[in-house]
Design a protein around this motif. Sequence first.
Motif, short mmCIF file in Angstrom:
data_model
loop_
_atom_site.label_atom_id
_atom_site.label_comp_id
_atom_site.label_asym_id
_atom_site.label_seq_id
_atom_site.Cartn_x
_atom_site.Cartn_y
_atom_site.Cartn_z
N GLU A 242 -4.33 -7.99 9.48
CA GLU A 242 -3.87 -7.09 8.42
C GLU A 242 -4.55 -7.41 7.09
OE1 GLU A 242 0.36 -7.39 8.33
OE2 GLU A 242 0.61 -6.53 10.34
N ARG A 243 -4.68 -8.70 6.79
CA ARG A 243 -5.32 -9.07 5.53
C ARG A 243 -6.78 -8.65 5.53
NH1 ARG A 243 -6.70 -14.93 2.74
NH2 ARG A 243 -7.53 -14.00 0.83
N ALA A 244 -7.47 -8.88 6.65
CA ALA A 244 -8.88 -8.51 6.73
C ALA A 244 -9.06 -7.00 6.55
CB ALA A 244 -9.46 -8.95 8.07
N GLU A 245 -8.18 -6.22 7.16
CA GLU A 245 -8.28 -4.77 7.03
C GLU A 245 -8.03 -4.34 5.59
OE1 GLU A 245 -6.91 -0.79 9.50
OE2 GLU A 245 -6.32 -2.79 10.16
N ALA A 246 -7.08 -5.00 4.93
CA ALA A 246 -6.78 -4.68 3.53
C ALA A 246 -7.96 -5.04 2.62
CB ALA A 246 -5.52 -5.41 3.08
N GLU A 247 -8.58 -6.20 2.86
CA GLU A 247 -9.71 -6.61 2.03
C GLU A 247 -10.90 -5.65 2.23
OE1 GLU A 247 -9.56 -8.66 -0.25
OE2 GLU A 247 -8.11 -10.21 0.21
N LEU A 248 -11.14 -5.26 3.48
CA LEU A 248 -12.23 -4.33 3.74
C LEU A 248 -11.97 -2.97 3.09
CD1 LEU A 248 -13.16 -5.03 7.47
CD2 LEU A 248 -14.75 -4.99 5.55
N ALA A 249 -10.73 -2.49 3.17
CA ALA A 249 -10.40 -1.19 2.58
C ALA A 249 -10.58 -1.23 1.07
CB ALA A 249 -8.97 -0.79 2.95
N ARG A 250 -10.17 -2.32 0.45
CA ARG A 250 -10.32 -2.44 -0.99
C ARG A 250 -11.80 -2.50 -1.39
NH1 ARG A 250 -10.27 -6.91 -3.96
NH2 ARG A 250 -9.34 -8.16 -2.32
N TYR A 251 -12.56 -3.25 -0.61
CA TYR A 251 -14.00 -3.34 -0.82
C TYR A 251 -14.66 -1.96 -0.69
CZ TYR A 251 -18.67 -3.64 1.25
OH TYR A 251 -19.97 -3.41 1.59
N LEU A 252 -14.26 -1.20 0.32
CA LEU A 252 -14.85 0.12 0.54
C LEU A 252 -14.46 1.10 -0.57
CD1 LEU A 252 -14.42 0.39 4.39
CD2 LEU A 252 -16.58 0.25 3.15
N THR A 253 -13.25 0.98 -1.09
CA THR A 253 -12.84 1.82 -2.20
C THR A 253 -13.71 1.56 -3.42
OG1 THR A 253 -10.56 1.90 -1.40
CG2 THR A 253 -10.93 2.45 -3.72
N THR A 254 -14.00 0.27 -3.68
CA THR A 254 -14.89 -0.09 -4.79
C THR A 254 -16.28 0.45 -4.56
OG1 THR A 254 -13.63 -2.13 -5.10
CG2 THR A 254 -15.80 -2.03 -6.12
#
Length: 343
Positions: A242-254
């Motif tokens: 879950e944390r990895a998916e959240a970090e990737l999603a935040r990165y992709l939003t940026t």
Amino acid sequence: MVTVSLSYFSAGGAHDPAAAPYDVLLDTARLADEAGLEAVWIPERHFADFGSLFPNPSVPAAAVAATTRRIEIRAGSVVLPLHHPARVAEEWAVVDRLSGGRAGISFASGWHGADFVLSRFDAADRRQVMRDGVDAVRALWRGEAWTFTDAAGREVEITSRPRPVRPELPMWLTSGGSAGTFELAGSLGAGVLTHLVGQRPGELRDKIAAYRKTRAEHGGGRGHVTLMLHTHVLDGSPAAAERAEAELARYLTTSMRLDASNVAAVKDAAAFTAMTAADRNAVAAAGASRYIDTGLVCTAAEIPERLAAVASWDVDEVACLIDFGFDHASILRSVDELLGVLA
């Protein structure tokens, strides 16, 4: 089996605030050097949090050169229309000298509009400017004279100093998925540095085949394809996933926010501007899920199978993108586990 290297994005904001800003780069580069990995790839980014630690890859590359002994040190990428070719040849010759002959460069034509405040050229001409600049950098690297025009319009012939250790510059072209860039790299005898942001594995396989064919037609052998993949070793728990998916999603939003200034995709930029926050979050979540499925955001036990899949696409090297949001300690732990699998 593909070779493995490390690559950096510095997505910004999530690293341990108590750590010095370049600790992730220097600490992981030393680990990779000791473990015998292929290379470290250092990006060029301007005027945004996304990649903000790396406005000029030659500067951190010099730091890596001074603190490692064996690992290759590569720019991924030098955006050539933003730099004078003679300056590129000079700076990277310094890196090559400091490292004892371990420098290499992937060249890019550029894609973000604001970056071109640093350029002498119109962004619309960026591909031809890169093509011409490549010829100049390579010639200067070899010690050949090259003629430039000075501010008064006079032609001036120069040779660059210092002289590098390597007689030929190891060179790649960076492609976000353009088949034309793959074929240009083949015709120039260069490698390709690419990623899966804008292309699927099947599409990448076809472009690599076209690249190999073009290289062979120009007498350049097989060439070298490096694929950047987001990488973080998970412990298998739901919380880690879950944390990895959240970090990737935040990165992709940026990343999507930065793409709004993309000079190569005005339609995509307009589409981004028209999206609601919910739309952007949904796109980022879908992208995160795809990267987890196709990249190296997985458990240690899954890494050999994932690398074997990448090798089946005819990729030569995987550049593990490790700093897309996790804190310093988590990145070091992940890299240590990755190296344990590769040992």
